[in-house]
Design an enzyme around this catalytic site. Structure first.
Site, short mmCIF file in Angstrom:
data_model
loop_
_atom_site.label_atom_id
_atom_site.label_comp_id
_atom_site.label_asym_id
_atom_site.label_seq_id
_atom_site.Cartn_x
_atom_site.Cartn_y
_atom_site.Cartn_z
CD GLU A 123 1.56 -5.54 5.71
OE1 GLU A 123 0.93 -5.63 4.64
OE2 GLU A 123 2.40 -6.40 6.06
N GLY B 16 0.81 -5.12 1.06
CA GLY B 16 -0.31 -5.25 0.12
C GLY B 16 0.11 -5.86 -1.20
CD GLU C 142 -2.19 -7.69 2.82
OE1 GLU C 142 -2.94 -7.95 3.78
OE2 GLU C 142 -1.86 -6.52 2.50
CB ALA D 54 -0.88 -0.01 1.24
N1 T1G Z 1 4.57 3.47 0.04
C1 T1G Z 1 5.02 4.69 -0.34
N2 T1G Z 1 6.34 4.98 -0.64
C2 T1G Z 1 7.18 3.96 -0.54
C3 T1G Z 1 6.79 2.65 -0.13
C4 T1G Z 1 5.40 2.44 0.15
N3 T1G Z 1 4.93 1.25 0.52
N4 T1G Z 1 7.89 1.86 -0.12
C5 T1G Z 1 8.93 2.64 -0.51
N5 T1G Z 1 8.52 3.89 -0.76
C6 T1G Z 1 9.34 5.00 -1.24
C7 T1G Z 1 10.41 5.43 -0.24
O1 T1G Z 1 9.92 6.35 0.68
C8 T1G Z 1 11.47 6.06 -1.15
O2 T1G Z 1 11.04 7.36 -1.47
C9 T1G Z 1 11.38 5.19 -2.41
O3 T1G Z 1 10.09 4.56 -2.35
C10 T1G Z 1 12.44 4.11 -2.47
O4 T1G Z 1 12.40 3.40 -1.26
C11 T1G Z 1 -2.90 -3.21 3.24
C12 T1G Z 1 -1.42 -1.35 4.55
C13 T1G Z 1 10.53 -1.73 -0.70
C14 T1G Z 1 12.38 -2.70 0.62
O5 T1G Z 1 6.34 -1.85 4.51
O6 T1G Z 1 10.63 -1.59 2.97
O7 T1G Z 1 0.86 -2.72 2.45
O8 T1G Z 1 12.84 8.64 -0.38
O9 T1G Z 1 14.68 4.12 -0.46
O10 T1G Z 1 16.11 0.71 -0.11
O11 T1G Z 1 -1.53 -4.75 4.27
O12 T1G Z 1 11.25 0.81 0.62
O13 T1G Z 1 12.97 8.13 -2.80
O14 T1G Z 1 11.24 9.74 -1.92
O15 T1G Z 1 13.36 2.38 0.79
O16 T1G Z 1 15.35 -0.17 -2.35
C15 T1G Z 1 3.88 -2.45 3.45
C16 T1G Z 1 8.08 -0.46 2.70
C17 T1G Z 1 3.09 -1.18 3.34
C18 T1G Z 1 7.48 -1.82 2.45
C19 T1G Z 1 12.79 -0.82 -1.00
N6 T1G Z 1 5.12 -2.29 2.71
N7 T1G Z 1 9.21 -0.22 1.82
O17 T1G Z 1 13.91 -0.41 -0.31
O18 T1G Z 1 14.32 1.86 -1.48
S1 T1G Z 1 1.67 -1.26 4.36
C20 T1G Z 1 6.25 -2.00 3.31
C21 T1G Z 1 10.41 -0.80 2.06
C22 T1G Z 1 0.60 -2.30 3.51
C23 T1G Z 1 -1.49 -3.59 3.50
C24 T1G Z 1 -0.68 -2.59 4.24
C25 T1G Z 1 11.53 -0.42 1.16
C26 T1G Z 1 11.75 -1.44 0.02
P1 T1G Z 1 12.08 8.52 -1.62
P2 T1G Z 1 13.74 2.96 -0.49
P3 T1G Z 1 15.02 0.47 -1.09
#
Ligand code: T1G
Ligand code: NAD
Length: 698
Positions: free
Chosen positions: A125, A101, A104, A62
């Protein structure tokens, strides 16, 4: 801009998501996905559907930036239910990272084919203080079994495609083109009833007795705080007794509850703050990085060996230099022991440990560092010694090499001035144990070149550290605040709060370890040497009498079996009445009337001293952002991420106005050490916050 493209390969529709940088499932992408699936389902020429991502991302889940506003239709859970309900076989071609997500979504597809090099599959999450909210707690246990799902969801750990196949998450691992493999797989499913994970009921006999009780009991001090882990366990348990629709409704309710918690807000703040820390004003992606392939370290003591391990674990060839064979052998042995221990703990393979050891070159010759692209000095904390070494390194190191010091307090400008290339000098301040602690304080001296700063930030990421910029002052950012925090702890010690009460209060509040126990872990002699270098006077000298006496008794902490606490062979700390007696005697000699100090007062005084000093540092420009300060404390000082950090606490829990009033009240009671930071006074008067200040700097 989010786009979804559908391309037909024979009678298979290949739907490709493209929403840079990580294919986050924001509103725009969800709308396009729904349209694409509606079209594919309606197209009689389409017998099967393949869903895939782009670049190295299937989807990172998400869009976390959308959490701050009400969610818009189509909601992700309903979109995934709609995909699972399709009567045409739907195969996810997991081309890379599939998290939250994103996974999922793949679980809503009837089958999953993954690329061999997909290494980030998971439901993290919990690290954002929430639980999966689009069916993950219901479909994952049905796919991989309850135990595996419990472990993956409560840790937020990532697994790779091979592991995914082993646990039943992935149906096929593709050696070559994952989309081609998925299309072939889909063709084989045409005409068969789709396998809908959600329809599967979990066999209760497969659940070990007491599994959920054990899981709840082991939550303990979860890094995501007290709320989300329990909610996740409850939701997974619901999956074992309820059909998908009802279990998913429980999950959505828990998702709403956890999303609103201050802990989730703190963890999501920390997620973005960590990424923001890498942005240095005036140093854009156009700044060419220096090529760092080889690393040299001077000093194989506590820090030199830890730093060495961080680079070896990241694949860098390393040369380490000491003064004596004995010290060198001791350092090399410590590195080898740690590599072997990592194999025993399953954190590395035998082959990896061998390969890393083979990349280590121990030496007694400084000249051996003449080919290193990066040289890091980690010798005793003594200015004269460091100046002498930098003068030598200036002659020895190759042109263009980055020359760094790991000093924890000394003036990096003065050290750089010992060379004719101060532009190549930077402070790379690691934290003990340096192979574990994620924080790397990158100290920018007056003449440090922009490409040296940019390269240092990139290296931090390569070795798995969080790089944060700090300016030059006594103790830089982290240790300068630590000194204020430590000063207040010593004051409360003399006022009547014993070590176990202070550490106990802060640990109960969430700190990984109380400040006095941390002192014992790092070695009380480090602080002693720093205090002697500083020649303290007045109140600070008074407060230092207890820790100085403890060191002069030969109690350096865990490494001598005693410090503020006594330590048995199990390294567990025990309260020592001798220390209590010493503290009470010191208080008496200073005519300080002792009293019991309540736990919340202990926590409040520590937080406010940290934030007050942080505000001074921010005002002086030694730190770029308040969020940088918080990221330092979360990754270097055991501050719980679910509490956001000292600056976030003032903005979101204490309140700026209340913080100013409390600090002034403490100043009236305790005097100058509580002098309010002008920035806090200003922001309180203007109704401002640290976050608003940071936003202005973006
Ligand atoms: N949403 C929005 N922006 C995101 C994002 C996300 N999920 N993931 C990364 N970014 C942005 C980040 O801020 C950065 O922006 C750029 O992408 C590159 O990221 C319903 C509700 C995927 C392992 O927890 O762990 O799904 O700084 O520098 O080192 O159940 O990002 O360039 O402007 O980190 O290669 C669950 C979170 C969401 C994964 C990549 N997902 N992301 O790492 O690059 S909750 C997560 C990460 C959800 C559902 C629920 C890491 C990465 P900027 P980065 P990276
Ligand atoms: P340490 O005493 O464990 O190790 C220092 C090593 O440097 C010793 O092995 C010594 O033999 C070696 N050495 C001394 N002079 C040398 C020379 N001329 N050439 C090569 N090696 C030499 O100390 P430490 O705790 O590793 O601290 C090293 C530096 O890191 C200090 O500046 C300290 O302030 C800083 N630091 C320490 C910590 C910590 O928690 N220990 C944390 C961050 C930074």
């Amino acid at each position: 801009m989010a786009t979804v493209e559908t391309q037909k390969q024979g009678d298979v529709a290949v739907i490709r998501m493209d929403n840079p940088p990580v294919n986050a499932l924001g509103h725009g992408l969800r709308v396009e996905l729904e349209k694409a699936f509606d079209a594919a389902d309606a197209d009689a020429g389409v017998k099967a559907i393949v869903l895939t991502g782009s670049g190295r991302f299937f989807s990172a889940g998400a869009d976390i930036t959308e959490f701050r506003a009400p969610m818009k239709e189509p909601f992700l859970p309903r979109l995934i239910d709609r995909i699972e309900a399709s009567n045409k076989p739907v195969v996810a071609a997991v081309n890379g990272t599939a998290l939250g997500g994103g996974l999922e979504l793949a679980l809503g597809c009837h089958y999953r084919v993954a690329a061999k090099d997909a290494r980030q599959l998971g439901l993290p999450e919990i690290k954002l203080g929430i639980l999966p909210g689009a069916g993950g707690t219901q479909r994952l246990p049905r796919a991989v079994g309850v135990e595996q799902a419990l472990q993956l969801i409560t840790t937020g750990a990532f697994i790779d495609a091979a592991k995914g196949a082993a646990v039943g998450l992935i149906d096929k691992v593709a050696d070559g083109d994952v989309v081609a493999a998925a299309v072939a797989f889909a063709k084989e499913q045409v005409g068969k009833p789709p396998r809908r994970i959600g329809e599967k009921m979990i066999d209760k006999a497969s659940i070990p007795a007491g599994l959920f009780e054990k899981a709840r009991a082991s939550i303990g001090r979860h890094p995501s705080g007290p709320v989300a882990p329990k909610a996740a366990i409850d939701a997974i348990e619901a999956a074992t007794v309820l059909p998908l629709a009802e279990g998913a409704a429980r999950e959505r309710q828990a998702f709403a509850e956890t999303s609103g918690s201050p802990y989730a807000r703190a963890l999501q703040y920390a997620f973005f703050a960590e990424r923001q820390a890498a942005n240095l004003p005036g140093i854009g992606p156009d700044v060419k990085l220096r090529d760092v392939k080889t690393v040299g370290i001077l000093g194989a003591g506590t820090m030199g060996t830890g730093i060495g391990l961080a680079f070896l674990n990241a694949g860098f060839p390393l040369t380490i230099v000491e003064t004596t064979q004995e010290a060198l052998d001791k350092g090399v042995a410590r590195i080898k022991d740690t590599l072997d221990a990592n194999v025993k703990r399953g954190r590395a393979t035998e082959a990896q440990a061998k390969e890393r050891m083979a990349k280590l070159t121990p030496s007694l010759e400084l000249e051996e560092l003449s080919n290193s692209d990066l040289v890091i000095e980690a010798v005793f904390e003594n200015m004269a010694l460091k100046k002498e070494i930098f003068a030598k390194l200036d002659r020895i190191a190759k042109p263009g090499a980055i020359i760094a010091t790991n000093t924890s307090t000394l003036d990096v400008n003065a050290i750089a001035a010992e060379t004719k290339r101060p532009q190549d000098v930077v402070g790379l301040h690691f934290f003990s144990p340096a192979n574990i602690m994620r924080l790397l304080e990158i100290v920018r001296a007056e003449k440090t070149a922009p490409d040296v700063m940019a390269t240092s930030m990139a290296i931090a990421k390569k070795i798995g550290k969080v790089g944060v910029q700090a300016g030059v002052c006594d103790g830089f950012v982290g240790n300068r605040m630590l000194a204020a925090y430590g000063n207040e702890v010593q004051a409360m010690n003399l006022e009547g709060a014993m070590p176990q009460e202070i550490d106990g209060a802060l640990e109960a509040w969430g700190m990984a370890m109380g400040p006095l126990a941390v002192g014992d872990l790092a070695g009380l002699d480090v602080g002693y040497r720093v205090r002697k270098e500083r020649k303290l006077t007045g109140e600070a000298a008074q407060f230092a009498r207890v820790p100085d006496k403890i060191v002069e008794m030969g109690r350096l902490g865990q490494k001598t079996g005693a410090g503020y606490y006594k330590y048995g062979s199990d390294r567990k700390r025990q309260v020592d009445p001798e220390i209590e007696a010493l503290i009470r005697a010191e208080a008496e000699s200073l005519q300080i009337k002792q009293r019991p100090i309540p736990a919340d007062e202990i926590v409040e005084r520590c937080l406010l001293r940290l934030a007050n000093e942080g505000a001074k540092i921010l005002d002086e420009g030694i730190a770029l952002r308040a969020s940088d300060i918080d990221i330092m404390y979360l990754n270097g000082y055991g501050f719980p991420a679910w509490r956001g950090g000292p600056m976030w606490q003032v903005d979101n829990v204490i309140g700026m106005k209340a913080a100013a009033e409390k600090i002034k009240a403490y100043e009236a009671k305790y005097g100058a050490r509580w002098k309010i930071a002008p920035l806090i006074e200003r922001l309180a008067a203007e109704g401002g916050t640290f976050a608003a200040l940071d936003a202005k700097k973006k």
